[in-house]
Every structure is written in C-alpha cells, then in structure tokens.
Design a protein around this motif. Structure first.
Motif, short mmCIF file in Angstrom:
data_model
loop_
_atom_site.label_atom_id
_atom_site.label_comp_id
_atom_site.label_asym_id
_atom_site.label_seq_id
_atom_site.Cartn_x
_atom_site.Cartn_y
_atom_site.Cartn_z
N THR A 95 0.68 -1.20 -0.10
CA THR A 95 0.07 0.08 -0.06
C THR A 95 1.08 1.29 0.02
O THR A 95 1.65 1.31 0.80
CB THR A 95 -0.79 0.07 1.28
OG1 THR A 95 -1.72 -1.34 1.07
CG2 THR A 95 -1.63 1.22 1.22
N PRO A 96 0.69 2.13 -1.06
CA PRO A 96 1.40 3.36 -0.95
C PRO A 96 1.44 4.11 0.31
O PRO A 96 0.17 4.29 0.93
CB PRO A 96 1.12 4.23 -2.33
CG PRO A 96 0.27 3.18 -2.95
CD PRO A 96 -0.18 2.08 -2.17
N LYS A 97 2.64 4.82 0.80
CA LYS A 97 2.53 5.69 1.67
C LYS A 97 3.40 6.48 1.59
O LYS A 97 4.71 6.44 1.31
CB LYS A 97 2.93 4.76 3.02
CG LYS A 97 2.57 5.42 4.49
CD LYS A 97 1.27 5.88 4.92
CE LYS A 97 1.06 6.57 6.31
NZ LYS A 97 -0.08 7.20 6.31
N ARG A 98 3.05 7.98 1.62
CA ARG A 98 4.00 9.14 1.65
C ARG A 98 5.11 9.12 2.64
O ARG A 98 4.70 8.94 3.77
CB ARG A 98 3.24 10.42 1.51
CG ARG A 98 2.56 10.37 0.21
CD ARG A 98 1.81 11.78 -0.10
NE ARG A 98 0.85 11.82 -1.07
CZ ARG A 98 0.92 12.45 -2.05
NH1 ARG A 98 2.19 13.47 -2.17
NH2 ARG A 98 0.29 12.46 -3.20
N GLU A 110 -8.11 0.45 8.33
CA GLU A 110 -7.38 1.27 7.54
C GLU A 110 -6.01 0.42 7.02
O GLU A 110 -5.30 0.94 6.33
CB GLU A 110 -7.01 2.85 8.00
CG GLU A 110 -8.10 3.61 8.13
CD GLU A 110 -7.70 4.99 9.04
OE1 GLU A 110 -6.47 5.08 9.34
OE2 GLU A 110 -8.59 5.70 8.77
N ALA A 111 -6.06 -0.57 7.89
CA ALA A 111 -4.36 -1.33 7.79
C ALA A 111 -4.73 -2.27 6.46
O ALA A 111 -5.84 -2.83 6.34
CB ALA A 111 -4.05 -2.35 9.00
N PRO A 112 -3.72 -2.26 5.77
CA PRO A 112 -3.43 -3.35 4.26
C PRO A 112 -3.74 -4.99 5.11
O PRO A 112 -3.34 -5.27 6.14
CB PRO A 112 -2.40 -3.04 3.88
CG PRO A 112 -1.75 -2.05 4.51
CD PRO A 112 -2.24 -1.87 5.91
N ALA A 113 -4.37 -5.64 4.11
CA ALA A 113 -4.72 -7.03 4.62
C ALA A 113 -3.55 -7.65 4.64
O ALA A 113 -2.65 -7.50 3.70
CB ALA A 113 -5.94 -7.46 3.55
N ASP A 114 -3.38 -8.98 5.15
CA ASP A 114 -2.34 -9.77 5.16
C ASP A 114 -2.35 -10.42 3.80
O ASP A 114 -3.33 -10.65 3.32
CB ASP A 114 -2.45 -10.90 6.17
CG ASP A 114 -2.00 -10.35 7.69
OD1 ASP A 114 -1.86 -9.13 7.73
OD2 ASP A 114 -2.31 -11.05 8.71
N ILE A 115 -1.09 -10.87 3.21
CA ILE A 115 -1.34 -11.88 2.15
C ILE A 115 -0.92 -13.24 2.79
O ILE A 115 -0.17 -13.40 3.35
CB ILE A 115 0.10 -11.44 1.06
CG1 ILE A 115 -0.12 -9.69 0.49
CG2 ILE A 115 0.14 -12.68 0.00
CD1 ILE A 115 0.94 -9.57 -0.29
#
Length: 138
Positions: A95-98, A110-115
């Motif tokens: 997930t992009p993060k500045r 808001e957290a990205p899902a686990d792969i």
C-alpha cells in the motif's frame, strides 16, 4: 479496541533488509526491538493485538505484532520507548504511503490486509502489486 502503528523502515531497500537487521538484533535480544524517541499515548490499544506496519520504499509491505512497549530514558534522560516485536514478519498488501517523520497510528480498518503465505500474490514484486491494485486489476 486494538490500534496499529505505521513506521518508515529507514535504510531498507527490500523486506530482506528488515529481516537481516532484526536477525542481527536478536543476537543481543530474545525478540526484535525497535527504539523510538516518542512514547505512544495509546499503549493499551497497541498492546491489544496491534502491529507495526513497516513502510519500505514508499510502500507498506509487512507488519509485525507488537508484544510489549517499554518506557525508558534515553542518553539525555528524556523519555523514550522500546517496541518489542514478534519475530514473525507478515506480508501485507503493498500500500503506497508518503514519507513522514516518526510514526503514525493506523486504525485496524485502514490497515492493509495480510497476504496468505504460498499465494501467487507473494511472488509479485511489491511495487508491481501496488500498481495493479491501484489500477483495480488485482
């Protein structure tokens, strides 16, 4: 309610750099630790199942569960803390993060899902995965 933290993994070019850094740390500590100058105000929420999400090369790529937060004094006598982390590094949807300084709270929704391990997504380079996700192809 649990709460997460997001932090830049300064100096890491890839996930392997984070793994190598933590393996070196574990020669001196039983678990990986990360020192930070600021002490979180929401310690209980972070310890209630929270994780630290690492940003590597502009993408949130992995997370580690926070197992303890130790408040301590730095060399100048100011408050600091040591985040004690689970040694397992979990891949997440890139997930992009500045860029930002320090760390930020990250709500669970808001957290990205686990792969999932052994999934095809694990084989795709994180930057390509993020672009495919952004283009709504993935």
């Amino acid at each position: 309610m649990s709460l997460n933290m997001v932090k830049l993994c300064v100096g890491a070019e890839e996930i392997g750099d984070l793994e190598a850094w933590q393996k070196r740390l574990m020669r001196s500590y039983p678990q990986p630790v990360h020192h930070t100058r600021m002490v979180p105000k929401q310690v209980d929420e972070l310890l209630d199942g929270g994780s630290i999400y690492w940003v590597i090369k502009g993408l949130i790529q992995v997370r580690q569960k926070i197992t303890d937060i130790r408040v301590m004094a730095d060399r100048n006598g100011r408050k600091a803390c040591e985040l004690v982390l689970d040694p397992e590094i979990v891949l997440v949807e890139p997930t992009p993060k500045r860029p930002f300084q320090g760390w930020r709270y990250l709500k669970p929704d808001e957290a990205p899902a686990d792969i999932k391990r052994d999934s095809k997504a694990e084989e795709i380079p994180p930057s390509l995965h993020a672009k495919l996700k952004e283009a709504m192809v993935w």
